[in-house]
Scaffold this active site. Sequence first.
Site, short mmCIF file in Angstrom:
data_model
loop_
_atom_site.label_atom_id
_atom_site.label_comp_id
_atom_site.label_asym_id
_atom_site.label_seq_id
_atom_site.Cartn_x
_atom_site.Cartn_y
_atom_site.Cartn_z
N ILE A 181 0.84 -1.21 0.00
CA ILE A 181 0.00 0.00 0.00
C ILE A 181 0.87 1.25 0.00
O ILE A 181 0.63 2.20 -0.73
CB ILE A 181 -0.95 0.02 1.22
N GLY A 182 1.89 1.26 0.87
CA GLY A 182 2.74 2.43 0.95
C GLY A 182 3.88 2.22 1.92
O GLY A 182 3.99 1.18 2.57
N GLY A 184 6.44 4.29 4.99
CA GLY A 184 6.59 5.41 5.90
C GLY A 184 7.85 5.25 6.72
O GLY A 184 8.56 4.24 6.61
N GLY A 185 8.11 6.25 7.57
CA GLY A 185 9.32 6.20 8.37
C GLY A 185 9.34 5.05 9.36
O GLY A 185 10.41 4.64 9.82
N MET A 186 8.18 4.53 9.69
CA MET A 186 8.11 3.44 10.66
C MET A 186 7.89 2.09 10.02
O MET A 186 7.62 1.10 10.70
CB MET A 186 7.00 3.72 11.68
N VAL A 194 3.57 -0.67 4.59
CA VAL A 194 2.17 -1.02 4.83
C VAL A 194 1.68 -1.90 3.68
O VAL A 194 1.89 -1.56 2.51
CB VAL A 194 1.29 0.23 4.95
N LYS A 202 1.09 -3.04 8.99
CA LYS A 202 2.28 -2.19 9.01
C LYS A 202 3.41 -3.07 9.53
O LYS A 202 3.37 -3.57 10.66
CB LYS A 202 2.10 -0.98 9.92
N ASP A 227 0.65 15.02 15.41
CA ASP A 227 0.94 15.07 13.97
C ASP A 227 -0.35 15.13 13.14
O ASP A 227 -0.50 14.42 12.16
CB ASP A 227 1.78 13.86 13.56
#
Length: 512
Positions: free
Chosen positions: A18-19, A21-23, A26, A41, A135
């Site tokens: 899906i995508g 991120g910094g963590m 996903v 995730k 955030d």
Amino acid sequence: MELIKGTRLGRYEIRSPIGKGGMGEVYLAEDTTLDRTVALKVLPAPVASDEQRMRRFIREAKTASGLNHPNILTIYEIGQTDDSTHFIATEFIEGVTLRHLIRTTRMAMSETFDIAMQVAGALSVAHAAGIVHRDIKPENIMLRKDGYVKVLDFGLAKLTGNFSEWQPSDPEAPTAQIVNTDPGVVMGTVHYMSPEQARGLDVDGRADVWSLAVVLYEMFTGRLPFAGETGSDVIASILEKNPPPLSRFAKEIPPELQRIVSKALAKDREERYQTVKDLLIDLRNLKRQIELEKKRKRSAESKSSDEAIDGGDDAGSTRAAKDSKGKTGKVEDHSLWSVQHLPGGIRSHNTASLLGLLALALLMASAAYYFIRVRSRIDSVAVIPFTNTTGDPHMENLGDGISDKVVDNLSQLSGLRVVPKSTMFRYRGTTVDTQKVASELNVRAVLRGWVVKQGDILIIKTELVDATYDSQIWGEQYTRNLSDLFGGASLLTIQEDISKQMMEKLKAKLER
């Protein structure tokens, strides 16, 4: 390393990415035990070996799973495989980010208010639990197709001293559909930072008030209130400058909205809204005021039109009276009674007068019928979230799902104003007076329901109340076997079935 389709992480099977991120990454995945689509995730192996980042990863899962609210992303599970791959399983939300909406659509004012109020409602619950998001930005706000807003990524959340214990999420809660997070840096995303965040100070809920106000400003104007060529320039702007007034970019902005945004963007947090709930109340009151003003304007225009018609009738009556004067200067009696009792033959002009009066009487009767019919029609309705009397959280989801679908379906009826679901959240799980609700929301009718359990039978009771006369217009009961909930039929299927049956009855009552 990106996981390929078919890879298994415990009971979850990867479908597609899906995508990122910094963590972590996903993925869209299938829960093979509960047969539902989820988002996973996954924390990369190098990060998993970093103790500090692992603590943050676990904190994200616990933070989000401890918040039970319709506008907050639902966490199903935090897990670890035999090869030490760590992951979080969440609901899969089908929709778009607020960022996408801002870039591609000019939102109506009512829609903007609705989104902001749903986000504020979610933050209010989080703050009450001692959790600050830190955030809030358009990338972390998603809109489902049914109008629900979901706040994502509590990965930057700071736990305050009020937080006492974690409330585990329900692993069998119904799944929505896609989630795509976009985490910011550790301290938040620069354009949406509060002054205290930018200065590296401790933050509380008032930092989220600031960030939500930035999002609100951006939704109404399509621009950020604080800008700069570099991150340092943006921070300088946040600390030293005041944003341009909203009206510079959107002429229809009411002065009260400018006051609300300015207060929420006060650089001194002591002068800001002290709680997001206070901001929510002001937004809700302004939205209601704008709706009432529009309603009064429509009513005044309608009244002016009616008076113009009445004025024409009076003028015609005056001319008729002048034309009907005899030699004595008195107006002749052309009533139905006097014509019927005239001796001898009836003159032709008297016959014409009689026919004219009959036509006028028919016209007045038709107008009276139309007026009564229009006045009696239900033109506005509020749907109170159904009350769960069983104590079973599954039934809570069932009741919420039915009332939500009814709101969506009612919104399709022409000429009917339906109160948004976000406004009705405050009545969830409370004992309500229908007339008080109708007065607060300025609606004609209120629909409410109850989820009741009797032995192995589940009963959904509903009633539609006309608040003007405090009378029940319609009521119905729907029964299901509890075994259906754990057999072939899913909660979503039952929700669809019952809401469809309800709409068949309600449509007949509301469109008469």
